[in-house]
Design a protein around this motif. Structure first.
Motif, PDB file in Angstrom:
ATOM      1  N   PRO A 137      13.025 -57.744  46.477  1.00  0.00           N
ATOM      2  CA  PRO A 137      14.291 -56.776  46.970  1.00  0.00           C
ATOM      3  C   PRO A 137      14.653 -57.403  48.351  1.00  0.00           C
ATOM      4  N   CYS A 138      15.731 -57.050  48.608  1.00  0.00           N
ATOM      5  CA  CYS A 138      16.137 -57.507  49.728  1.00  0.00           C
ATOM      6  C   CYS A 138      15.544 -56.689  50.844  1.00  0.00           C
ATOM      7  N   SER A 139      15.633 -55.370  50.541  1.00  0.00           N
ATOM      8  CA  SER A 139      15.138 -54.393  51.538  1.00  0.00           C
ATOM      9  C   SER A 139      13.955 -53.778  50.684  1.00  0.00           C
ATOM     10  N   TYR A 166      12.455 -54.989  58.321  1.00  0.00           N
ATOM     11  CA  TYR A 166      13.167 -54.936  59.466  1.00  0.00           C
ATOM     12  C   TYR A 166      14.387 -55.875  59.084  1.00  0.00           C
ATOM     13  N   LYS A 167      15.358 -55.281  59.111  1.00  0.00           N
ATOM     14  CA  LYS A 167      16.680 -55.757  58.527  1.00  0.00           C
ATOM     15  C   LYS A 167      17.730 -56.203  59.515  1.00  0.00           C
ATOM     16  N   PRO A 168      17.945 -57.709  59.358  1.00  0.00           N
ATOM     17  CA  PRO A 168      19.031 -57.852  60.481  1.00  0.00           C
ATOM     18  C   PRO A 168      20.376 -57.650  59.863  1.00  0.00           C
ATOM     19  N   THR A 307      19.963 -66.789  46.474  1.00  0.00           N
ATOM     20  CA  THR A 307      20.736 -65.535  46.640  1.00  0.00           C
ATOM     21  C   THR A 307      21.520 -65.357  47.840  1.00  0.00           C
ATOM     22  N   HIS A 308      21.330 -65.859  49.208  1.00  0.00           N
ATOM     23  CA  HIS A 308      22.123 -65.812  50.321  1.00  0.00           C
ATOM     24  C   HIS A 308      23.129 -66.860  50.545  1.00  0.00           C
ATOM     25  N   ALA A 309      22.586 -67.959  49.806  1.00  0.00           N
ATOM     26  CA  ALA A 309      23.596 -69.092  49.793  1.00  0.00           C
ATOM     27  C   ALA A 309      24.728 -68.956  49.036  1.00  0.00           C
ATOM     28  N   VAL A 333      14.666 -65.811  45.552  1.00  0.00           N
ATOM     29  CA  VAL A 333      15.600 -65.182  44.740  1.00  0.00           C
ATOM     30  C   VAL A 333      15.312 -63.585  44.938  1.00  0.00           C
ATOM     31  N   GLU A 334      16.604 -62.846  45.239  1.00  0.00           N
ATOM     32  CA  GLU A 334      16.378 -61.407  45.370  1.00  0.00           C
ATOM     33  C   GLU A 334      16.560 -60.855  44.026  1.00  0.00           C
ATOM     34  N   VAL A 335      15.584 -59.855  43.749  1.00  0.00           N
ATOM     35  CA  VAL A 335      15.305 -59.099  42.447  1.00  0.00           C
ATOM     36  C   VAL A 335      15.195 -57.519  42.882  1.00  0.00           C
ATOM     37  N   SER A 344      21.057 -52.794  50.531  1.00  0.00           N
ATOM     38  CA  SER A 344      21.704 -54.033  51.118  1.00  0.00           C
ATOM     39  C   SER A 344      21.792 -55.124  49.882  1.00  0.00           C
ATOM     40  N   ASP A 345      22.765 -55.922  50.357  1.00  0.00           N
ATOM     41  CA  ASP A 345      22.965 -57.147  49.238  1.00  0.00           C
ATOM     42  C   ASP A 345      23.263 -56.618  47.987  1.00  0.00           C
ATOM     43  N   ASN A 346      24.188 -55.668  47.751  1.00  0.00           N
ATOM     44  CA  ASN A 346      23.918 -55.454  46.054  1.00  0.00           C
ATOM     45  C   ASN A 346      24.839 -56.125  45.367  1.00  0.00           C
TER      46      ASN A 346
HETATM   47 MN    MN Z   1      19.351 -60.095  51.429  1.00  0.00          MN
END
Ligand code: MN
Ligand code: PEP
Length: 372
Positions: A137-139, A166-168, A307-309, A333-335, A344-346
């Motif tokens: 996951p992202c977070s 720790y999330k930016p 994912t972020h790209a 890749v975020e899962v 975050s990043d949904n």
């Molecule tokens: Mn993310």
């Protein structure tokens, strides 16, 4: 009287062949002098590097040389022509000074020609190892979320679990991550499922605690230019996953890696995650040429964060295929068990069914080392 030269006058004139032979010899002499000049210039470049003078270009010095050359020009070439020729010589000399400098970069293939292959508790990354998947996951949000995700991914053969503690976040009011509790949770769950744990560290003060819990330290895109952080992770003995900055050139990215290597940590994984461009239909623009260049210029493993790209789920499969085709050593890749409710990043995380489809589409490409 003008006209065709007489036999008598021709005997005074040197033949074209003879003149050409002299020109050829002058070329050789010029080349010898140019090489000699190049060697001296390289020594100057080396001395500047040792003195910590990163700027090789010295316009005042160049100007002085051109003025002297102009004043000494005996002809028949015009001063403009002579200056243009010398400008070219100066430019080639500067390139020589700078390329010698680059040759000494620890990240460079010129210093180490063979691929760096990381072996983190038996998980091999780079070189002849088959491409790896970093997923999660992202977070890190809860025990249930991490437990479900790790169990699912481990069963699919994923060896590296990601999750941010720790999330930016763009907004200071957005979810900032679970901090130390997240670190403890992420590392425990990863261990229970036989996986490595990678998580982002954003602050020099947190490097020690993050390194205590994580198997790999992530430096995020927003911190790629945080030189103090780069030095600090360079001093830690954990491998580092270094994202490319949002607007960083390839050179800046490689210099960021150099900061880490220069502190004695050679276990760096480069991660291209898209750069900011004018394009709005993707969150960032995936720069595949950066992957190919990083593979060519450095000996480090290079992975691609699709994912972020992309910032959108429907592009993850084609981008991952493209990344592997240009030689990426892995995909990030975020899962998430329930992307719609992620903190975050949904928009871009895959659910489990989405991940199944993703990995099925890549399965042929993931078994073999891709090489370039
Ligand atoms: Mn993310
Ligand atoms: C992340 O991977 O959690 C992240 C924030 O990515 P990036 O630094 O590439 O934006």
């Amino acid at each position: 009287m003008r006209g065709f030269p007489t036999l008598r006058s021709m005997t005074h004139q040197r033949s074209i062949e003879d003149l050409r032979a002299e020109v050829d010899q002058i070329n050789r002499d010029l080349l010898t002098l140019l090489s000699k000049r190049g060697e001296v210039v390289a020594q100057i470049g080396h001395a500047k590097t040792q003195e910590g003078r990163p700027n090789h270009y010295d316009p005042a010095r160049e100007d002085k040389q051109l003025k002297e050359i102009e004043s000494l020009n005996p002809g028949p070439f015009t001063s403009a022509a002579v200056k243009a020729i010398f400008k070219e010589i100066f430019k080639a000399s500067l390139d020589l000074e700078e390329s010698n400098d680059k040759k000494q970069l620890l990240v460079s293939r010129k210093v180490k020609s063979e691929d760096t292959v990381l072996d983190i508790d038996g998980v091999r990354i780079g070189g002849d190892a088959p491409p790896i998947i970093v997923a999660g996951p992202c977070s890190i949000e809860s025990e249930d979320q991490m437990e479900q995700t790790a169990a699912f991914l481990a069963a699919k053969g994923v060896k590296i679990l990601r999750g941010g503690a720790y999330k930016p976040r763009t907004s200071p009011y957005g979810f900032q991550g679970m901090g130390v509790d997240g670190l403890i949770l992420g590392s425990r769950v990863a261990k229970e499922h036989g996986m490595l744990f990678v998580t982002e560290v954003m602050d020099t003060r947190d490097v020690e605690i993050v390194a205590e819990h994580a198997d790999i330290l992530q430096v995020g895109a927003r911190n790629m230019h945080n030189f103090a952080l780069l030095r600090e992770v360079g001093r830690s003995r954990r491998p580092v996953l270094l994202k490319r900055g949002l607007s960083a050139t390839i050179e800046e990215w490689l210099y960021a890696a150099e900061y880490i290597l220069s502190e004695g940590n050679s276990e760096v994984i480069l991660c291209e995650r898209g750069i900011r461009t004018y394009e709005k239909w993707t969150r960032n623009t995936l720069d595949l040429s950066a992957v190919a260049i990083a593979k060519q210029e450095t000996h480090l493993p290079v992975i691609v964060d699709v994912t972020h790209a992309a910032g959108r789920r429907d592009l993850l499969i084609p981008l991952a295929k493209a990344a592997l085709a240009v030689g990426a050593d892995g995909i990030h890749v975020e899962v998430h068990p329930s992307p719609a409710t992620a903190l975050s990043d949904n928009e871009q995380q895959l659910d489990f069914a989405g991940y199944d489809k993703f990995s099925d589409s890549l399965s042929g490409l993931l078994r073999q080392p891709v090489g370039v």
